[in-house]
Design an enzyme around this catalytic site. Structure first.
Site: not given
Length: 138
Positions: A9, A81, A88
């Site tokens: 997240c 999210c 990422c």
């Protein structure tokens, strides 16, 4: 064989912490669960309280940065999210990626009761997602 799962997240303070708690609960010894954020904001006290209401203690969880886990070969990476999905980092692993954008209860405004109600609502969404994930993937 024990699978390694990373829940990702933005700040690793709320949604990923709740998901880590439920994945540990549902997966038992079938998986080792980690959670991290693209930043580390500390575990949200309301996330801890909301999980305690459902009988799961996440008060000993820590807020971790994704960099801490770059040498672990994950089997699954779950982003919870959109921000984390976009930010990422590339994992040099064969991790299967999953994504579900849950609303951020920490951004809720209103009375204390309204905010807690939103935390409970998001907790239930994450609980259902984690139960289904474990059933279908482990």
């Amino acid at each position: 064989m024990c699978k390694k799962i990373l829940v990702l997240c933005t700040g690793n303070s709320c949604r990923s912490q709740i998901a880590e708690g439920y994945l540990r609960y549902f997966a038992k010894e079938k998986a080792k669960i980690y959670s991290a954020g693209v930043e580390a904001h500390g575990v949200n006290p309301k996330a801890i309280a909301t999980m305690k209401e459902d009988g799961i203690d996440i008060s000993n969880h820590t807020s971790n940065n994704i960099e801490e886990y770059k040498n672990i070969a994950f089997d699954f990476v779950i982003t919870v999210c959109d921000n984390a999905k976009e930010r990422c980092p590339f994992f040099p692993s064969k991790a299967v990626k999953f994504h579900h954008n849950f609303p951020d209860p920490a951004k809720t405004t209103g009375t204390e009761d309204e905010i807690l109600e939103e935390f409970r609502k998001v907790r239930e969404q994450i609980k259902n997602y984690c139960f289904k994930f474990v059933k279908e993937n482990l």
